[in-house]
Scaffold this motif. Structure first.
Motif, PDB file in Angstrom:
ATOM      1  N   TYR A 176      22.263  17.970  44.362  1.00  0.00           N
ATOM      2  CA  TYR A 176      22.433  17.028  43.256  1.00  0.00           C
ATOM      3  C   TYR A 176      21.140  16.884  42.477  1.00  0.00           C
ATOM      4  O   TYR A 176      20.051  17.260  42.941  1.00  0.00           O
ATOM      5  N   THR A 177      21.249  16.345  41.267  1.00  0.00           N
ATOM      6  CA  THR A 177      20.094  15.940  40.469  1.00  0.00           C
ATOM      7  C   THR A 177      20.319  14.502  40.017  1.00  0.00           C
ATOM      8  O   THR A 177      21.445  14.116  39.684  1.00  0.00           O
ATOM      9  N   ASN A 200      35.150  16.320  29.890  1.00  0.00           N
ATOM     10  CA  ASN A 200      34.471  15.026  30.004  1.00  0.00           C
ATOM     11  C   ASN A 200      35.092  13.988  29.074  1.00  0.00           C
ATOM     12  O   ASN A 200      35.807  14.302  28.112  1.00  0.00           O
ATOM     13  N   LYS A 256      34.821  22.883  31.955  1.00  0.00           N
ATOM     14  CA  LYS A 256      34.401  21.492  32.067  1.00  0.00           C
ATOM     15  C   LYS A 256      35.264  20.600  31.176  1.00  0.00           C
ATOM     16  O   LYS A 256      35.731  21.029  30.115  1.00  0.00           O
ATOM     17  N   SER A 296      21.485   9.534  34.843  1.00  0.00           N
ATOM     18  CA  SER A 296      22.220  10.791  34.855  1.00  0.00           C
ATOM     19  C   SER A 296      22.261  11.311  36.284  1.00  0.00           C
ATOM     20  O   SER A 296      21.217  11.442  36.941  1.00  0.00           O
ATOM     21  N   TYR A 297      23.467  11.588  36.766  1.00  0.00           N
ATOM     22  CA  TYR A 297      23.640  12.069  38.138  1.00  0.00           C
ATOM     23  C   TYR A 297      24.622  13.230  38.125  1.00  0.00           C
ATOM     24  O   TYR A 297      25.739  13.111  37.618  1.00  0.00           O
ATOM     25  N   SER A 298      24.192  14.380  38.647  1.00  0.00           N
ATOM     26  CA  SER A 298      25.052  15.565  38.734  1.00  0.00           C
ATOM     27  C   SER A 298      25.149  16.010  40.183  1.00  0.00           C
ATOM     28  O   SER A 298      24.149  16.009  40.916  1.00  0.00           O
ATOM     29  N   ARG A 299      26.346  16.404  40.576  1.00  0.00           N
ATOM     30  CA  ARG A 299      26.577  16.819  41.959  1.00  0.00           C
ATOM     31  C   ARG A 299      27.337  18.141  41.979  1.00  0.00           C
ATOM     32  O   ARG A 299      28.232  18.366  41.144  1.00  0.00           O
ATOM     33  N   GLN A 353      26.907   9.791  33.485  1.00  0.00           N
ATOM     34  CA  GLN A 353      25.796   9.414  32.614  1.00  0.00           C
ATOM     35  C   GLN A 353      26.020   8.020  32.053  1.00  0.00           C
ATOM     36  O   GLN A 353      27.171   7.624  31.800  1.00  0.00           O
ATOM     37  N   TYR A 395      30.406  17.609  39.121  1.00  0.00           N
ATOM     38  CA  TYR A 395      30.679  16.453  38.272  1.00  0.00           C
ATOM     39  C   TYR A 395      29.363  15.819  37.843  1.00  0.00           C
ATOM     40  O   TYR A 395      28.310  16.022  38.464  1.00  0.00           O
ATOM     41  N   ASN A 396      29.438  15.072  36.745  1.00  0.00           N
ATOM     42  CA  ASN A 396      28.257  14.422  36.188  1.00  0.00           C
ATOM     43  C   ASN A 396      28.631  13.035  35.692  1.00  0.00           C
ATOM     44  O   ASN A 396      29.682  12.848  35.069  1.00  0.00           O
TER      45      ASN A 396
END
Length: 748
Positions: free
Chosen positions: A561-562, A688, A686, A605-608, A623, A620-621
């Motif tokens: 993740y970020t 969103n 993708k 912001s979180y991406s996994r 924000q 998924y992300n």
């Protein structure tokens, strides 16, 4: 390959030896020779498995290049099945790369990792080139881990099966036959393909691939005492059209001198096995499954010969042979002492902190490798590995071998992005410029638009996890204004930012920073609708920010993740704007912001990335961006749109171009699938959705002002390390237009 002829020769030789040895009451010695061949050497494993299944005890082994690695593993006690398992679990991309694993890179270094096509060390401002392109830290550590069970055996004749391997002395071109010393150093030098893998230091010279001088070391095994020789040869001169990579070309060059020697070596064999791997090259590590299959087929074909030979010998000279339990059992060793060789600019304390190994500690091979991977990932070292000197049973002195990176590095890359066009990227990084444990860098993107970034980062503290960072950023980029799908205006924007922060690093994946920056933005119209604006805007911004990154690679990650979260306050704001008509005549000039009020900004912001299978990844992300007490001034806001993070305060949203929606607030969610359908090719899909414009000057959330939007994208990516590419088609039903998005090369 020899079939019926080979069978007859082998059986005749066996019977002759049996009759002769009966009189002498001595069992004939079996020798196994494994040639080099790069990736083609994986086929050796199938032959070993057939030998194990037949119960044939091998008495001596010699090997060159890949044959030295597989032969060495078999000699110390790994079975054919064990070696197949090892091969299947190896990360060949990492072994053939000159870069550390991204997941092991410290959070403070991830920002500049994998962003350039070329990285060169500079000494006295002159590029320095090594003896090969690849140091392969991963190869050194993998070999050290695999050969750990025999760390205390320095005489290769004392292995479960006596062993020798061949290297070439770079100074005189003569063969070096390794029979004693460090087994890891021996097999690593045996496969040091010139100009591909770096040469290995040995006494006062350097060693390279043994295939240059003796790719099929049969006479060496005869000298060891082998009576019956089984040789596995992989060398053929392929069609020139099949040389498709640097590894192919250089490996082929190494074979010319050996071709004549091969004829003589073959004559010394009783049986020669030549797996049909001609269609593969030395670099075909992406086809190891197919090569392994060929090796097994050849093993099955020759199994009757091995079985006949084993049964014939065992009938007269019974031996106790079990291929599965030959490897010494060593789970952990105690490091009585740790020594360091090669340290000049860094320090032993720094390296010890990175590897996290202490004298007196008891460690497994995997734990030692993990420590050295962390040290290598600090980017201070081109190569850092170890050798073990036995002291007493279960104990050793560790010698850390260090090759420090040059303090000055020049990095170059290319970039093309739909938003900014083409650019050349250049980076000059200098370590320890002002003080120890520091990194200073200057990078430039030169193209249609110009970007500059300069930074000095000073690390301090006993654990080297505190950083003071001072930076300057200047960007000259366009700002596009939209009304729905229509691009109505374009402004030239020059953005300047001076930033000072303190960052605390926790482990390798998490940091927390507190800082303040000064920002100044100048803008003037290029194309405008009705009215045009020019002027400047400046403010101070203080913030608290945390970042965490655990993904396995920077592009097309498959797991991890970020996370980025920031909270801050903008104050001491000033804005001067001139309003003009389309003819350039001034209508009004005013200071629209005179320092008050301050406003507050929050972003998340979180991406996994979750692997669903070997090739499929679910991602998924989430924000969120919010300004409190916002005056809806365009340069305070968030910029929605785009596939990747490119702009300051950009909120990625597929279906829109970068900055197509400029808003005070946004909350979005994205889901997608990433499919690796062939090699380094990826398909991504993708979708969103988002709400935006829900905050006002007086309210954090005003449902009457809230707007919503959806977007979709389908992309094709090519994860080429020197020039990655990504192409996307996007659509938003609320906008009603299909957009294309292209990224080639690297981000600034």
């Amino acid at each position: 390959m020899r079939s019926s002829f080979g069978k007859n020769v082998l059986i005749t030789c066996c019977l002759a030896f049996l009759i002769f040895q009966v009189a002498l009451a001595q069992r004939p010695k079996i020798g196994l020779v494994l040639s080099g061949g790069g990736a083609k050497g994986i086929s050796h494993i199938g032959i070993l498995q057939a030998i194990d299944s037949a119960g044939l005890k091998v008495d001596y082994i010699t090997g060159t290049s890949m044959g030295s690695i597989i032969g060495g593993l078999y000699a110390v006690g790994y079975s054919g099945k064990d070696i197949e398992k090892i091969s299947n679990n190896l990360d060949w991309d990492a072994i053939l790369s000159n870069k550390p694993n991204y997941s092991q890179i410290g959070i403070e270094e991830k920002d500049e990792y994998g962003k350039y096509s070329v990285e060169l060390g500079l000494k006295d401002f002159k590029p320095q080139f090594g003896t090969g392109l690849i140091e392969s830290e991963s190869l050194w550590l993998t070999l050290s881990e695999l050969f750990m069970p025999v760390y205390n055996i320095k005489d290769f004749s004392k292995f479960n099966i006596p062993f020798k391997c061949i290297s070439t002395d770079l100074s005189d071109g003569k063969a070096v036959v390794h029979s004693k010393g460090e087994i890891v150093r021996a097999v690593r030098s045996s496969m040091a393909i010139p100009s591909v893998f770096t040469a290995v230091d040995h006494d006062s010279t350097k060693l390279v691939d043994g295939g240059i001088i003796r790719n099929f070391p049969v006479k060496d095994i005869k000298e060891m005492g082998a009576d019956i020789v089984i040789g596995v040869n992989l060398f053929t001169m392929p069609d020139i059209s099949k040389l498709n990579s640097i590894l192919d070309v250089f490996y082929q060059i190494t074979q010319y001198r050996d071709a004549e020697d091969l004829v003589m070596e073959k004559k010394l064999c009783n049986l020669i096995i030549e797996p049909p791997v001609e269609k593969y090259s030395a670099a075909s590590f992406d086809a190891t499954d197919s090569i392994m299959k060929i090796g097994k087929e050849m093993g099955n074909r020759y199994y009757p010969y091995f079985k006949h030979l084993a049964d014939s010998l065992n009938k007269i000279y019974p031996v106790d042979f079990n291929p599965k339990n030959r490897l010494p059992k060593i789970d952990k060793i105690v490091l009585d002492e740790i020594r360091y060789e090669g340290i000049q600019h860094t320090s032993a304390n720094m390296l010890q902190h990175k590897v996290q190994l202490k004298p007196g500690g008891k460690y497994s091979a995997a734990e030692i490798s993990e420590g050295f991977e962390k040290a290598y990932s600090s980017r201070y070292y081109d190569n850092v590995y170890y050798e073990l000197k036995p002291t007493s049973p279960g104990h050793a002195t560790m010698i850390c071998k260090v090759k420090e990176s040059l303090l000055t590095q020049l990095k170059l890359g290319l970039s093309y992005h739909s938003y900014s066009g083409a650019a050349i990227l250049a980076n000059l990084t200098v370590r320890n410029l002002l003080f120890d444990k520091s990194r200073s860098l200057l990078k430039i993107a030169a193209g249609e638009y110009f970007r500059v970034y300069a930074e000095h980062s000073q690390t301090f503290g006993a654990k080297a996890n505190n950083n003071i960072n001072l930076s300057y950023r200047m960007e000259n980029l366009p700002l596009y204004l939209y009304k729905g799908e229509l691009n109505t205006s374009r402004y030239n924007v020059t953005y300047n930012k001076f930033d000072l922060n303190y960052t605390r690093v926790f482990g390798i994946n998490w940091s927390l920073a507190a800082g303040i920056n000064y920002q100044k933005t100048k803008f003037d119209p290029d194309i405008a609708d009705l009215l045009m604006f020019e002027g400047n805007y400046r403010n101070l911004f203080t913030y608290l920010r945390t970042e965490s990154k655990t993904t396995d690679r920077p592009k097309f990650p498959t797991e991890g993740y970020t996370l980025t979260a920031e909270a801050g306050m903008a104050f001491h704001r000033r804005a001067n704007i001139s309003i003009m008509d389309t003819n350039g005549n001034s209508i009004d000039t005013s200071e629209v912001i005179d320092g008050k009020p301050a406003f507050y900004r929050f972003l998340l912001s979180y991406s996994r990335f979750h692997p669903l299978s070997e090739k499929m990844v679910f991602l998924y992300n989430l924000q969120a961006g919010l300004t409190l007490h916002s005056q809806d001034f365009i340069f305070d806001n968030f910029y929605m749109g785009g596939v990747q993070q490119f702009l300051n305060r950009q909120m990625v949203f597929v279906g829109l171009n970068e900055g197509q929606i400029i808003t005070t607030s946004v909350a979005s969610a994205l889901v997608g699938l990433q499919y690796n359908f062939s090699g380094s090719l990826f398909l991504t899909a993708k979708a969103n959705t988002a709400i935006y414009d829900f905050s006002t000057l007086t309210k954090a959330y005003d449902k009457d002002k809230r707007k919503s939007i959806n977007g979709f994208s389908l992309g094709l990516g090519y994860n080429l390390s020197v020039l990655p590419m990504e192409f996307n088609a996007m659509y938003s039903p609320e906008i009603g237009k299909i957009y294309s998005h292209v990224k080639i090369g690297f981000f600034f």
